[in-house]
Design a protein around this motif. Structure first.
Motif, PDB file in Angstrom:
ATOM      1  N   GLU A   1     -22.531  23.108 -19.007  1.00 36.72           N
ATOM      2  CA  GLU A   1     -21.236  22.700 -18.458  1.00 36.72           C
ATOM      3  C   GLU A   1     -20.567  21.650 -19.339  1.00 36.72           C
ATOM      4  N   ALA A   2     -21.375  20.712 -19.858  1.00 34.90           N
ATOM      5  CA  ALA A   2     -20.831  19.674 -20.727  1.00 34.90           C
ATOM      6  C   ALA A   2     -20.313  20.277 -22.026  1.00 34.90           C
ATOM      7  N   LEU A   3     -21.079  21.221 -22.574  1.00 35.28           N
ATOM      8  CA  LEU A   3     -20.678  21.856 -23.822  1.00 35.28           C
ATOM      9  C   LEU A   3     -19.431  22.703 -23.632  1.00 35.28           C
ATOM     10  N   LYS A   4     -19.355  23.403 -22.512  1.00 37.35           N
ATOM     11  CA  LYS A   4     -18.179  24.226 -22.233  1.00 37.35           C
ATOM     12  C   LYS A   4     -16.932  23.361 -22.079  1.00 37.35           C
ATOM     13  N   LYS A   5     -17.101  22.191 -21.463  1.00 41.76           N
ATOM     14  CA  LYS A   5     -15.983  21.264 -21.308  1.00 41.76           C
ATOM     15  C   LYS A   5     -15.522  20.737 -22.660  1.00 41.76           C
ATOM     16  N   GLN A   6     -16.485  20.446 -23.543  1.00 47.15           N
ATOM     17  CA  GLN A   6     -16.142  19.949 -24.873  1.00 47.15           C
ATOM     18  C   GLN A   6     -15.427  21.010 -25.698  1.00 47.15           C
TER      19      GLN A   6
ATOM     20  N   VAL B   1     -22.063  28.826 -31.230  1.00 47.52           N
ATOM     21  CA  VAL B   1     -23.408  29.403 -31.329  1.00 47.52           C
ATOM     22  C   VAL B   1     -24.378  28.628 -30.443  1.00 47.52           C
ATOM     23  N   ALA B   2     -24.266  27.302 -30.465  1.00 49.07           N
ATOM     24  CA  ALA B   2     -25.139  26.457 -29.641  1.00 49.07           C
ATOM     25  C   ALA B   2     -24.943  26.770 -28.159  1.00 49.07           C
ATOM     26  N   TYR B   3     -23.695  26.961 -27.759  1.00 51.52           N
ATOM     27  CA  TYR B   3     -23.387  27.257 -26.348  1.00 51.52           C
ATOM     28  C   TYR B   3     -24.049  28.562 -25.910  1.00 51.52           C
ATOM     29  N   TYR B   4     -23.886  29.613 -26.699  1.00 57.63           N
ATOM     30  CA  TYR B   4     -24.432  30.907 -26.284  1.00 57.63           C
ATOM     31  C   TYR B   4     -25.957  30.949 -26.370  1.00 57.63           C
ATOM     32  N   CYS B   5     -26.550  30.187 -27.280  1.00 53.84           N
ATOM     33  CA  CYS B   5     -28.017  30.093 -27.307  1.00 53.84           C
ATOM     34  C   CYS B   5     -28.533  29.492 -26.003  1.00 53.84           C
ATOM     35  N   ARG B   6     -27.839  28.461 -25.527  1.00 50.80           N
ATOM     36  CA  ARG B   6     -28.242  27.840 -24.245  1.00 50.80           C
ATOM     37  C   ARG B   6     -27.977  28.782 -23.071  1.00 50.80           C
ATOM     38  N   LEU B   7     -26.880  29.516 -23.142  1.00 54.06           N
ATOM     39  CA  LEU B   7     -26.581  30.466 -22.068  1.00 54.06           C
ATOM     40  C   LEU B   7     -27.658  31.541 -22.002  1.00 54.06           C
ATOM     41  N   TYR B   8     -28.080  32.041 -23.158  1.00 49.06           N
ATOM     42  CA  TYR B   8     -29.161  33.020 -23.195  1.00 49.06           C
ATOM     43  C   TYR B   8     -30.442  32.428 -22.612  1.00 49.06           C
ATOM     44  N   ALA B   9     -30.772  31.200 -23.012  1.00 49.64           N
ATOM     45  CA  ALA B   9     -31.982  30.541 -22.506  1.00 49.64           C
ATOM     46  C   ALA B   9     -31.900  30.368 -20.996  1.00 49.64           C
ATOM     47  N   MET B  10     -30.720  30.022 -20.504  1.00 50.64           N
ATOM     48  CA  MET B  10     -30.516  29.821 -19.067  1.00 50.64           C
ATOM     49  C   MET B  10     -30.735  31.138 -18.312  1.00 50.64           C
ATOM     50  N   GLN B  11     -30.088  32.197 -18.775  1.00 51.56           N
ATOM     51  CA  GLN B  11     -30.202  33.492 -18.103  1.00 51.56           C
ATOM     52  C   GLN B  11     -31.636  34.021 -18.148  1.00 51.56           C
ATOM     53  N   THR B  12     -32.285  33.848 -19.292  1.00 48.57           N
ATOM     54  CA  THR B  12     -33.664  34.323 -19.437  1.00 48.57           C
ATOM     55  C   THR B  12     -34.613  33.500 -18.584  1.00 48.57           C
ATOM     56  N   GLY B  13     -34.404  32.169 -18.589  1.00 44.77           N
ATOM     57  CA  GLY B  13     -35.246  31.289 -17.770  1.00 44.77           C
ATOM     58  C   GLY B  13     -35.138  31.600 -16.284  1.00 44.77           C
ATOM     59  N   MET B  14     -33.930  31.919 -15.838  1.00 45.21           N
ATOM     60  CA  MET B  14     -33.731  32.265 -14.419  1.00 45.21           C
ATOM     61  C   MET B  14     -34.536  33.505 -14.039  1.00 45.21           C
TER      62      MET B  14
ATOM     63  N   LEU C   1     -25.413  15.634 -26.159  1.00 41.47           N
ATOM     64  CA  LEU C   1     -25.746  16.125 -24.827  1.00 41.47           C
ATOM     65  C   LEU C   1     -26.964  15.395 -24.293  1.00 41.47           C
ATOM     66  N   ALA C   2     -27.034  15.279 -22.973  1.00 41.17           N
ATOM     67  CA  ALA C   2     -28.199  14.644 -22.346  1.00 41.17           C
ATOM     68  C   ALA C   2     -29.449  15.450 -22.677  1.00 41.17           C
ATOM     69  N   PRO C   3     -30.558  14.786 -23.004  1.00 47.34           N
ATOM     70  CA  PRO C   3     -31.778  15.514 -23.391  1.00 47.34           C
ATOM     71  C   PRO C   3     -32.368  16.306 -22.236  1.00 47.34           C
ATOM     72  N   LEU C   4     -33.091  17.353 -22.580  1.00 46.97           N
ATOM     73  CA  LEU C   4     -33.769  18.179 -21.587  1.00 46.97           C
ATOM     74  C   LEU C   4     -35.152  17.614 -21.292  1.00 46.97           C
ATOM     75  N   PRO C   5     -35.671  17.865 -20.094  1.00 42.41           N
ATOM     76  CA  PRO C   5     -37.059  17.482 -19.805  1.00 42.41           C
ATOM     77  C   PRO C   5     -38.012  18.360 -20.606  1.00 42.41           C
ATOM     78  N   PRO C   6     -39.318  18.032 -20.607  1.00 42.25           N
ATOM     79  CA  PRO C   6     -40.280  18.865 -21.341  1.00 42.25           C
ATOM     80  C   PRO C   6     -40.189  20.326 -20.924  1.00 42.25           C
ATOM     81  N   LEU C   7     -40.359  21.219 -21.896  1.00 39.34           N
ATOM     82  CA  LEU C   7     -40.258  22.648 -21.620  1.00 39.34           C
ATOM     83  C   LEU C   7     -41.467  23.131 -20.817  1.00 39.34           C
ATOM     84  N   PRO C   8     -41.250  23.709 -19.640  1.00 37.00           N
ATOM     85  CA  PRO C   8     -42.370  24.267 -18.874  1.00 37.00           C
ATOM     86  C   PRO C   8     -43.039  25.390 -19.666  1.00 37.00           C
TER      87      PRO C   8
END
Length: 279
Positions: free
Chosen positions: A68-73, A34-47, A4-11
């Motif tokens: 989105e990339a992970l879900k497609k894979q 597991v990786a997908y849902y960890c990111r989904l949790y991070a996304m929802q919490t970050g929002m 997956l494309a790397p993320l920018p520095p964590l705010p």
């Protein structure tokens, strides 16, 4: 699984989700669900934390791209397309981590991998909240696992020998996250039921200050012969059928990990519900 494309520095505002994102990275190859849902949790919490400042918006946008990339894979993987399957998959994986660490703890084998497994189990229970509110049992497991990770880490750091088992936890005290405890590496292989360090049948069925051993840690109390038979015309609601289906899904997910006792327990719950109309 493509990288997956790397993320920018964590705010700095998102410090509370840094370990969930690290867990996602550690599971990209081991268990992409597991990786997908960890990111989904991070996304929802970050929002919820900050979706307005430029650096946070940029970070969340890149994280969304990863999702989105992970879900497609993952394509038509049922653990992603069906929440009930995903929830069962995640809960069983967290349970495996918890049981591995708990067995090591009760045997007095204190090391970085078991600390990491306790801590990872607590993080994955956080992630289960993407499916809704946690059960009381999961809340207790999360608190116990996080406390154990911190307690054992601090003991080893100070050259002290930890006390094995559920000793010393205070129910009313919140356990703070320990970055060092979460920074150690995961075991090279996920805990397997056939491992010499993993034998749920040998685990004592005890509790302490409300912390109970999770399902699968010992044989269920009832045998199939003890499940009450249907008496008369049982009228089941659509909700009853949905709950029975949920238990069957949980059982199927448990069998993927060769966890027979958890599978039997959930099938018994489904059978009792279908034959009596009660849980």
């Amino acid at each position: 699984m493509a990288a997956l494309a790397p993320l920018p520095p964590l705010p700095p505002q998102f410090k509370s989700i840094q370990h969930h994102l690290r867990t996602a990275q550690e599971h990209d190859k081991r268990d992409p669900v597991v990786a997908y849902y960890c990111r989904l949790y991070a996304m929802q919490t970050g929002m919820k934390i900050d979706s307005k400042t430029p650096e946070c918006r940029k970070f969340l946008s890149k994280l969304m791209d990863q999702l989105e990339a992970l879900k497609k894979q993952l394509g038509d993987n049922e653990a992603v397309t069906q929440e009930i399957v995903g929830s069962a998959h995640l809960e069983n994986y967290a349970l495996k981590m918890f049981l591995y660490a708990d067995n090591e703890d009760r045997a007095g084998r204190f090391h970085k991998n078991m600390i990491k497994s306790f801590y990872t189990a607590s993080l994955l229970i956080d992630v289960i909240t993407v499916f809704g509110e946690l059960t009381d049992e999961n809340v207790k497991h999360r608190k116990y696992a996080r406390w154990k990770a911190t307690y054992i880490h601090n003991c080893l750091k100070n050259g002290e020998t930890p006390q094995a088992g559920p000793v010393g936890i205070e129910e009313d005290n919140d356990v703070e996250e320990n970055e060092d405890a979460g920074a150690t590496s995961l075991p090279t292989q996920p805990p397997q039921p056939s491992s010499s360090t993993y034998d749920p049948g040998n685990m004592p069925s005890s509790s302490y200050t409300g912390i109970q051993i999770p399902p699968g840690a010992h044989a269920p109390a009832n045998t199939p012969a003890e499940v009450p038979h249907s008496t008369g015309d049982i009228r089941l609601t659509p909700e009853d059928f949905a709950r029975a289906q949920k238990y069957c899904k949980y059982a199927g997910s448990a069998l993927q990990y060769e966890d027979v006792s958890t599978a039997v327990q959930n099938l018994q719950k489904a059978l009792k519900l279908l034959t009596t109309g009660r849980e």
